[in-house]
Design a protein around this motif. Sequence first.
Motif, short mmCIF file in Angstrom:
data_model
loop_
_atom_site.label_atom_id
_atom_site.label_comp_id
_atom_site.label_asym_id
_atom_site.label_seq_id
_atom_site.Cartn_x
_atom_site.Cartn_y
_atom_site.Cartn_z
N ASP A 39 -19.28 -0.97 -6.90
CA ASP A 39 -18.79 -2.41 -6.76
C ASP A 39 -20.20 -3.41 -6.96
O ASP A 39 -19.97 -4.55 -7.37
N LEU A 40 -20.96 -2.89 -5.91
CA LEU A 40 -22.31 -3.90 -5.82
C LEU A 40 -23.08 -3.94 -6.98
O LEU A 40 -23.50 -4.97 -7.38
N LEU A 41 -23.20 -2.91 -7.69
CA LEU A 41 -23.67 -3.03 -9.20
C LEU A 41 -23.02 -3.75 -10.03
O LEU A 41 -23.56 -4.64 -10.70
N ASN A 42 -21.64 -3.79 -9.87
CA ASN A 42 -20.91 -4.74 -11.05
C ASN A 42 -20.76 -6.27 -10.41
O ASN A 42 -20.29 -6.99 -11.07
N GLY A 43 -21.09 -6.56 -9.04
CA GLY A 43 -21.16 -7.69 -8.31
C GLY A 43 -19.72 -8.16 -8.16
O GLY A 43 -19.60 -9.14 -7.92
N LYS A 44 -18.85 -7.26 -8.23
CA LYS A 44 -17.23 -7.70 -7.62
C LYS A 44 -16.73 -6.51 -6.91
O LYS A 44 -16.79 -5.24 -7.34
N ASP A 45 -15.68 -6.98 -6.18
CA ASP A 45 -14.87 -5.93 -5.23
C ASP A 45 -13.62 -5.55 -6.08
O ASP A 45 -13.10 -6.47 -6.16
N ILE A 46 -13.59 -4.32 -6.14
CA ILE A 46 -12.18 -3.89 -6.98
C ILE A 46 -11.48 -3.22 -6.02
O ILE A 46 -11.91 -2.03 -5.36
N LYS A 47 -10.24 -3.47 -5.83
CA LYS A 47 -9.16 -2.79 -5.08
C LYS A 47 -8.65 -1.65 -5.96
O LYS A 47 -8.13 -1.66 -6.87
N ARG A 48 -9.07 -0.57 -5.32
CA ARG A 48 -8.56 0.86 -5.92
C ARG A 48 -7.05 1.11 -5.39
O ARG A 48 -6.75 0.85 -4.33
N ASP A 49 -6.27 1.80 -6.64
CA ASP A 49 -4.88 1.79 -6.25
C ASP A 49 -4.93 3.23 -5.57
O ASP A 49 -5.80 4.04 -5.54
N LEU A 50 -3.66 3.70 -4.77
CA LEU A 50 -3.28 4.79 -4.11
C LEU A 50 -3.78 6.21 -4.95
O LEU A 50 -4.21 7.19 -4.42
N VAL A 51 -3.37 6.13 -6.19
CA VAL A 51 -3.81 7.52 -7.15
C VAL A 51 -5.18 7.49 -6.98
O VAL A 51 -5.87 8.50 -6.80
#
Length: 313
Positions: A235-247
């Motif tokens: 996320d830090l490399l991509n510059g955005k916080d991605i919410k991961r799903d339960l799977v």
Amino acid sequence: MKLGSLEVDSPYFLAPMAGYTDKPFRYICKRYKAGLTVSELVSVNAIYYKNSKTDELTQKSDIEKPFLIQLFGSDPDIFLYAAQAVEDRCDCIDINAGCPVTKVVKAFAGSYLLKDKKRLFAIIDKLKKHIKKPVSIKLRKGFDGESINDTAFYKELQERGIDFIVIHPRLRSQFFKGEIDYGHIAAVKEVLKIDVVVNGGIDSAETLEKVKNITGDGFFMIGQAAIEKPYIFEDLLNGKDIKRDLVFIKNLIREHFLLTVEYYGEKTAVKNFRKFFHRYIKGVNNAKIFKNMMNECRDSECVIKLIDNLANT
Ligand SMILES: Cc1cc2nc3c(=O)[nH]c(=O)nc-3n(C[C@H](O)[C@H](O)[C@H](O)COP(=O)(O)O)c2cc1C
């Protein structure tokens, strides 16, 4: 890019954390693109007295490069002995001058070295003279309000040949709470030629941006946030916080657990993995019930079943 003389793929590093940053966990973080990994702090006395646990603490996986071994201790000769004993297992020896734990401080090690700079310099000089690998230091901004590191101290570290410095800009007296003085790091970066790594409180791409506004661009080290989300490095490399799903989370927990079993064997793994499981499922439905069930598990089958059932809440 280069951190001192070390080649790193990413400027976002995994911080050393006793009880957490073992080989399986570091492998997971590395897979999510941590630019560098460090062993947890290892006692130089334990290496000197050939404590069998030190072998486990200083092993790395094949994908960990660069890998640092962090040592703590107080006697310069024993420090050197230990560094020479593990030098071939890593790419850099890191000196711990930040640990706030009373037992460590009472043994004149960790953050105590910030109060006894003569001893710290003696350790650095021994290592720089006899160790072929780079030598770094991880420290706090001071021991207490009376002993905040000044510019002259940092310049002296540089002159004595320290390859790079990691700063967690809290005082020893703050332990892990309270204000983090990123301005302290900005000031240090102004006066040093060697690289300075920023550590403390970075838990998302959003926070990182705020920190960068104070410290400028460069290198950053992430500790506690990585325990909850080892994918933070991506996320830090991509510059955005991605919410991961339960799977995704379930697959991550399963992979991490299986690596832990492979490394420690089933019985120890089930026990050691509880703390990770608790962090991973923060925010999942019925987390408390699952935590209690995990505490009751005694074998892998039970843990795997629990991970599978996380979807059924
Ligand atoms: C459980 C735990 C264990 C830690 N162990 C170490 C250690 O072995 N060596 C070290 O230099 N710092 C250690 N630290 C400090 C972290 O490396 C880091 O400096 C601190 O947590 C601040 O960064 P963070 O806010 O990203 O967690 C530890 C921190 C925690 C929470």
